[in-house]
Structure formats: structure tokens, C-alpha cells
Design an enzyme around this catalytic site. Sequence first.
Site, PDB file in Angstrom:
ATOM      1  N   GLU A  19      -3.010  -4.359  -3.526  1.00  0.00           N
ATOM      2  CA  GLU A  19      -3.346  -5.100  -4.542  1.00  0.00           C
ATOM      3  C   GLU A  19      -3.268  -4.143  -5.990  1.00  0.00           C
ATOM      4  O   GLU A  19      -3.064  -4.690  -6.975  1.00  0.00           O
ATOM      5  CB  GLU A  19      -4.956  -5.360  -4.581  1.00  0.00           C
ATOM      6  CG  GLU A  19      -5.070  -6.264  -3.277  1.00  0.00           C
ATOM      7  CD  GLU A  19      -5.459  -5.732  -1.902  1.00  0.00           C
ATOM      8  OE1 GLU A  19      -6.213  -6.417  -1.064  1.00  0.00           O
ATOM      9  OE2 GLU A  19      -5.012  -4.585  -1.847  1.00  0.00           O
ATOM     10  N   CYS A  21     -10.190  -5.091  -0.078  1.00  0.00           N
ATOM     11  CA  CYS A  21     -11.413  -4.455   0.096  1.00  0.00           C
ATOM     12  C   CYS A  21     -12.179  -4.549  -1.117  1.00  0.00           C
ATOM     13  O   CYS A  21     -11.769  -5.468  -2.025  1.00  0.00           O
ATOM     14  CB  CYS A  21     -11.002  -2.831   0.035  1.00  0.00           C
ATOM     15  SG  CYS A  21     -10.191  -2.128  -1.218  1.00  0.00           S
ATOM     16  N   CYS A  25     -10.574  -3.480  -4.452  1.00  0.00           N
ATOM     17  CA  CYS A  25      -9.513  -4.684  -4.664  1.00  0.00           C
ATOM     18  C   CYS A  25     -10.210  -5.888  -4.986  1.00  0.00           C
ATOM     19  O   CYS A  25      -9.543  -6.705  -5.952  1.00  0.00           O
ATOM     20  CB  CYS A  25      -8.380  -4.744  -3.619  1.00  0.00           C
ATOM     21  SG  CYS A  25      -7.664  -3.051  -3.676  1.00  0.00           S
ATOM     22  N   ASN A  83       0.756  -1.158  -0.076  1.00  0.00           N
ATOM     23  CA  ASN A  83      -0.011  -0.012  -0.008  1.00  0.00           C
ATOM     24  C   ASN A  83       0.873   1.314  -0.078  1.00  0.00           C
ATOM     25  O   ASN A  83       1.919   1.300   0.504  1.00  0.00           O
ATOM     26  CB  ASN A  83      -1.102   0.118   1.234  1.00  0.00           C
ATOM     27  CG  ASN A  83      -0.556  -0.128   2.668  1.00  0.00           C
ATOM     28  OD1 ASN A  83       0.596  -0.797   2.710  1.00  0.00           O
ATOM     29  ND2 ASN A  83      -0.960   0.701   3.456  1.00  0.00           N
ATOM     30  N   VAL A  84       0.379   2.342  -0.552  1.00  0.00           N
ATOM     31  CA  VAL A  84       0.961   3.570  -0.672  1.00  0.00           C
ATOM     32  C   VAL A  84      -0.139   4.699  -0.415  1.00  0.00           C
ATOM     33  O   VAL A  84      -1.017   4.999  -1.269  1.00  0.00           O
ATOM     34  CB  VAL A  84       1.685   3.702  -2.269  1.00  0.00           C
ATOM     35  CG1 VAL A  84       2.198   5.401  -2.113  1.00  0.00           C
ATOM     36  CG2 VAL A  84       2.614   2.681  -2.328  1.00  0.00           C
ATOM     37  N   GLU A  85       0.061   5.340   0.695  1.00  0.00           N
ATOM     38  CA  GLU A  85      -0.758   6.295   1.383  1.00  0.00           C
ATOM     39  C   GLU A  85      -0.387   7.479   1.008  1.00  0.00           C
ATOM     40  O   GLU A  85       0.660   7.897   0.339  1.00  0.00           O
ATOM     41  CB  GLU A  85      -0.654   6.348   2.833  1.00  0.00           C
ATOM     42  CG  GLU A  85      -1.204   5.216   3.575  1.00  0.00           C
ATOM     43  CD  GLU A  85      -1.383   5.155   4.931  1.00  0.00           C
ATOM     44  OE1 GLU A  85      -1.790   4.498   5.555  1.00  0.00           O
ATOM     45  OE2 GLU A  85      -0.838   6.069   5.721  1.00  0.00           O
ATOM     46  N   CYS A 100      -4.042   0.596  -2.588  1.00  0.00           N
ATOM     47  CA  CYS A 100      -3.854  -0.395  -1.976  1.00  0.00           C
ATOM     48  C   CYS A 100      -2.900  -1.310  -2.457  1.00  0.00           C
ATOM     49  O   CYS A 100      -2.397  -1.087  -3.540  1.00  0.00           O
ATOM     50  CB  CYS A 100      -5.187  -1.046  -1.984  1.00  0.00           C
ATOM     51  SG  CYS A 100      -6.644  -0.446  -1.301  1.00  0.00           S
TER      52      CYS A 100
END
Length: 136
Positions: free
Chosen positions: A59, A90, A93, A46-48, A57
Site C-alpha cells: 500500500e 495492516c 496501511c 511489498n519491499v522487505e 507494505c
Amino acid sequence: MAEEFDWVELRARASEAATHAYAPYSGYRVGAAAVVDDGRLVRGCNVENAAYGVVLCAECGLVSQLHLTGGGRLTHFVCVNGAGELIMPCGRCRQLLWENGGPALLLQTRAGVRTMREVLPDAFGADDLEEADSHG
């Protein structure tokens, strides 16, 4: 057969991917790993972003790597948190996984190995778009 597949190794690869996550806001690291029908391994983390709605996400990264490295279909998938515990994708995804693995994609879940059809019953996919085009 799902019983013969090395889920332990795939989960380890997902856990390693989670160590690369960029999660400065939530602190919630996620890693994903999958096998492609040609035997390749693809992974993502994940990359916020400060604008939470545009977070990527794990995925998303995995599917991008799938296409970047030659495409194909996902056959086996696992997703973990930063502690290496299994988590479920989620909704968005799950749709990505359906699109790139289809109903037979196998996912390791807390309840055991499940097919994508079990995880996302009555999914919307490319067939629905083709059907709509034929009526319109």
C-alpha cells in the site's frame, strides 16, 4: 456502484504487482491495486528490508505511485498475497488508505466490498488536525 465495478480485473492487476515484490526474508509477497478518481490505475508491492521494522507494505508503494503520477483520490482498492488471495491491509496501511481515499473508498475483502469507513471506523484524519488547530 460496487456491483458494476470490475473487481476481477483489479484483483488481477494486484496479483501481477505481487510478482514484483521483494520478500527475501518472509517469502510473503503482497500486491495492491487501486483506481483513482480520474480513472488511473496505481499499484504497489511489498519491499522487505533486513531491518524488519522498515519494511514497505504494498500500500505504501501504491500511495507513492498515486502522488508521483498526479495525486487524486482512490476510489476502489484490493490487496492480495502471492497466491492471489484477498488479504486486509495492516493498521498503518488502513490509515494511508483513509488519508488518500477517505471514508467512501471501496475495498474488496473476503467478506465482500466494504467502505473504508467500515474497515476503519472512527478514523483519525485531516479533519481532526484542523479541529485541533481551531481550538489551540
